[in-house]
Design a protein around this motif. Structure first.
Motif, PDB file in Angstrom:
ATOM      1  N   THR A   3       0.936  -1.146   0.036  1.00  0.00           N
ATOM      2  CA  THR A   3      -0.110  -0.181   0.136  1.00  0.00           C
ATOM      3  C   THR A   3       0.844   1.183  -0.008  1.00  0.00           C
ATOM      4  O   THR A   3       2.135   1.184   0.389  1.00  0.00           O
ATOM      5  CB  THR A   3      -0.846   0.077   0.977  1.00  0.00           C
ATOM      6  N   ASN A   4       0.226   2.419  -0.429  1.00  0.00           N
ATOM      7  CA  ASN A   4       0.839   3.598  -0.190  1.00  0.00           C
ATOM      8  C   ASN A   4       0.608   4.210   0.819  1.00  0.00           C
ATOM      9  O   ASN A   4      -0.704   4.876   1.083  1.00  0.00           O
ATOM     10  CB  ASN A   4       0.598   4.463  -1.341  1.00  0.00           C
ATOM     11  N   ALA A   5       1.203   3.683   1.976  1.00  0.00           N
ATOM     12  CA  ALA A   5       0.824   4.266   3.598  1.00  0.00           C
ATOM     13  C   ALA A   5       1.386   5.656   3.722  1.00  0.00           C
ATOM     14  O   ALA A   5       2.376   6.000   3.392  1.00  0.00           O
ATOM     15  CB  ALA A   5       1.261   3.250   4.646  1.00  0.00           C
ATOM     16  N   PRO A   6       0.613   6.303   4.337  1.00  0.00           N
ATOM     17  CA  PRO A   6      -0.800   6.233   5.024  1.00  0.00           C
ATOM     18  C   PRO A   6      -1.826   6.329   3.757  1.00  0.00           C
ATOM     19  O   PRO A   6      -1.561   7.219   2.581  1.00  0.00           O
ATOM     20  CB  PRO A   6      -1.019   7.284   6.046  1.00  0.00           C
ATOM     21  N   ILE A   7      -3.021   5.699   3.551  1.00  0.00           N
ATOM     22  CA  ILE A   7      -3.737   6.157   2.762  1.00  0.00           C
ATOM     23  C   ILE A   7      -4.544   7.161   2.758  1.00  0.00           C
ATOM     24  O   ILE A   7      -4.997   7.558   4.032  1.00  0.00           O
ATOM     25  CB  ILE A   7      -4.707   4.767   2.534  1.00  0.00           C
ATOM     26  N   SER A  81      -8.914  12.803   3.867  1.00  0.00           N
ATOM     27  CA  SER A  81      -8.959  11.954   5.034  1.00  0.00           C
ATOM     28  C   SER A  81      -7.862  11.033   4.905  1.00  0.00           C
ATOM     29  O   SER A  81      -8.021  10.043   4.042  1.00  0.00           O
ATOM     30  CB  SER A  81     -10.274  11.386   5.133  1.00  0.00           C
ATOM     31  N   THR A  82      -7.109  10.975   5.920  1.00  0.00           N
ATOM     32  CA  THR A  82      -5.814  10.056   5.867  1.00  0.00           C
ATOM     33  C   THR A  82      -6.112   9.165   6.970  1.00  0.00           C
ATOM     34  O   THR A  82      -6.576   9.374   8.225  1.00  0.00           O
ATOM     35  CB  THR A  82      -4.451  10.993   6.255  1.00  0.00           C
ATOM     36  N   VAL A  83      -5.958   7.782   6.621  1.00  0.00           N
ATOM     37  CA  VAL A  83      -6.344   6.711   7.607  1.00  0.00           C
ATOM     38  C   VAL A  83      -5.121   6.197   8.341  1.00  0.00           C
ATOM     39  O   VAL A  83      -3.888   5.874   7.258  1.00  0.00           O
ATOM     40  CB  VAL A  83      -7.032   5.847   6.843  1.00  0.00           C
ATOM     41  N   TYR A  84      -4.897   5.920   9.663  1.00  0.00           N
ATOM     42  CA  TYR A  84      -3.770   5.384  10.297  1.00  0.00           C
ATOM     43  C   TYR A  84      -4.478   4.329  11.261  1.00  0.00           C
ATOM     44  O   TYR A  84      -5.857   4.221  11.819  1.00  0.00           O
ATOM     45  CB  TYR A  84      -3.311   6.215  11.214  1.00  0.00           C
ATOM     46  N   VAL A  85      -3.612   3.270  11.483  1.00  0.00           N
ATOM     47  CA  VAL A  85      -4.168   2.422  12.501  1.00  0.00           C
ATOM     48  C   VAL A  85      -3.399   2.967  13.810  1.00  0.00           C
ATOM     49  O   VAL A  85      -2.317   2.749  13.839  1.00  0.00           O
ATOM     50  CB  VAL A  85      -3.260   0.794  12.087  1.00  0.00           C
ATOM     51  N   GLU A  86      -4.410   3.103  14.617  1.00  0.00           N
ATOM     52  CA  GLU A  86      -4.023   3.583  15.964  1.00  0.00           C
ATOM     53  C   GLU A  86      -3.563   2.635  17.012  1.00  0.00           C
ATOM     54  O   GLU A  86      -2.889   2.739  17.837  1.00  0.00           O
ATOM     55  CB  GLU A  86      -5.191   4.665  16.549  1.00  0.00           C
ATOM     56  N   LEU A 135      -2.540  -5.345   9.530  1.00  0.00           N
ATOM     57  CA  LEU A 135      -2.543  -4.285  10.294  1.00  0.00           C
ATOM     58  C   LEU A 135      -1.188  -3.811  10.812  1.00  0.00           C
ATOM     59  O   LEU A 135      -0.931  -2.535  10.882  1.00  0.00           O
ATOM     60  CB  LEU A 135      -3.434  -4.631  11.616  1.00  0.00           C
ATOM     61  N   THR A 136      -0.462  -4.748  11.148  1.00  0.00           N
ATOM     62  CA  THR A 136       0.845  -4.303  11.814  1.00  0.00           C
ATOM     63  C   THR A 136       1.848  -3.629  10.795  1.00  0.00           C
ATOM     64  O   THR A 136       2.511  -2.669  10.898  1.00  0.00           O
ATOM     65  CB  THR A 136       1.458  -5.643  12.465  1.00  0.00           C
ATOM     66  N   GLN A 137       1.600  -4.406   9.429  1.00  0.00           N
ATOM     67  CA  GLN A 137       2.413  -3.962   8.327  1.00  0.00           C
ATOM     68  C   GLN A 137       2.380  -2.360   7.892  1.00  0.00           C
ATOM     69  O   GLN A 137       3.067  -1.566   7.827  1.00  0.00           O
ATOM     70  CB  GLN A 137       2.472  -4.899   7.183  1.00  0.00           C
ATOM     71  N   TYR A 138       0.794  -2.337   7.896  1.00  0.00           N
ATOM     72  CA  TYR A 138       0.262  -0.967   7.645  1.00  0.00           C
ATOM     73  C   TYR A 138       0.799  -0.093   8.461  1.00  0.00           C
ATOM     74  O   TYR A 138       1.316   0.938   8.165  1.00  0.00           O
ATOM     75  CB  TYR A 138      -1.230  -1.010   7.423  1.00  0.00           C
ATOM     76  N   GLN A 139       0.735  -0.356   9.790  1.00  0.00           N
ATOM     77  CA  GLN A 139       1.043   0.699  10.846  1.00  0.00           C
ATOM     78  C   GLN A 139       2.853   0.891  10.675  1.00  0.00           C
ATOM     79  O   GLN A 139       2.939   2.078  11.013  1.00  0.00           O
ATOM     80  CB  GLN A 139       0.712  -0.145  12.239  1.00  0.00           C
ATOM     81  N   ALA A 140       3.392  -0.102  10.430  1.00  0.00           N
ATOM     82  CA  ALA A 140       4.749   0.218  10.554  1.00  0.00           C
ATOM     83  C   ALA A 140       5.093   1.268   9.102  1.00  0.00           C
ATOM     84  O   ALA A 140       5.745   1.880   9.271  1.00  0.00           O
ATOM     85  CB  ALA A 140       5.333  -1.060  10.178  1.00  0.00           C
TER      86      ALA A 140
END
Length: 149
Positions: A3-7, A81-86, A135-140
């Motif tokens: 993914t292009n994080a953050p989305i 709207s930018t999405v993060y895993v909190e 989830l963990t990978q996106y958060q990282a």
């Protein structure tokens, strides 16, 4: 999954989002958060909400949704709207959605907690290995969540 994080989801305030005075209805901000989370879910997990329901393997109903309003949006305003895993729990995860107007000014902050459930029993179940990994990978990939002023 890459993914292009953050989305970041861009949108425009529509006439129907507003009251006669041209101010966004307060409940629409929750809708903006949910819409961003839905787009995020499909990009990161590879399943739309509809596909989750049709497959019947797992559900991610919303346990809580909060929005803090900082600056109003008006008809025609563009916003991102930018999405993060909190947070990642045993049976749930919390998304943080930061909404900024096109000029970069903070407009709203939303938090949405989703619980992974077994749709046949409508009961909470532990996050699957795939969910945990993504989830963990996106958060990282996102790195530190920016400070919200």
């Amino acid at each position: 999954m890459t993914t292009n994080a953050p989305i970041c989801i861009t949108a425009r305030v529509r006439f129907g989002d507003c009251d006669p005075a041209g101010i966004v209805f307060t409940p629409r901000y929750g809708g903006f958060v949910f819409e961003a989370a839905e787009t995020w879910l499909e990009a990161v997990m590879g399943l739309s909400v509809h596909q989750q329901l049709n497959k019947g393997e797992i559900g991610t109903p919303v346990r809580s949704l909060t929005t803090d309003l900082h600056r109003s949006l008006r008809p025609g305003d563009r916003f991102a709207s930018t999405v993060y895993v909190e947070a990642i729990g045993r049976t749930s995860f919390r998304l943080l959605v930061i909404g900024r107007r096109g000029d970069g000014v903070l407009s709203f902050v939303g938090r949405m907690t989703c619980v992974t459930t077994d749709p046949s029993h409508r009961s909470a179940m532990p996050l699957s290995e795939m969910y945990q990994q993504r989830l963990t990978q996106y958060q990282a990939d996102c790195g530190d969540i920016p400070a919200i002023a």
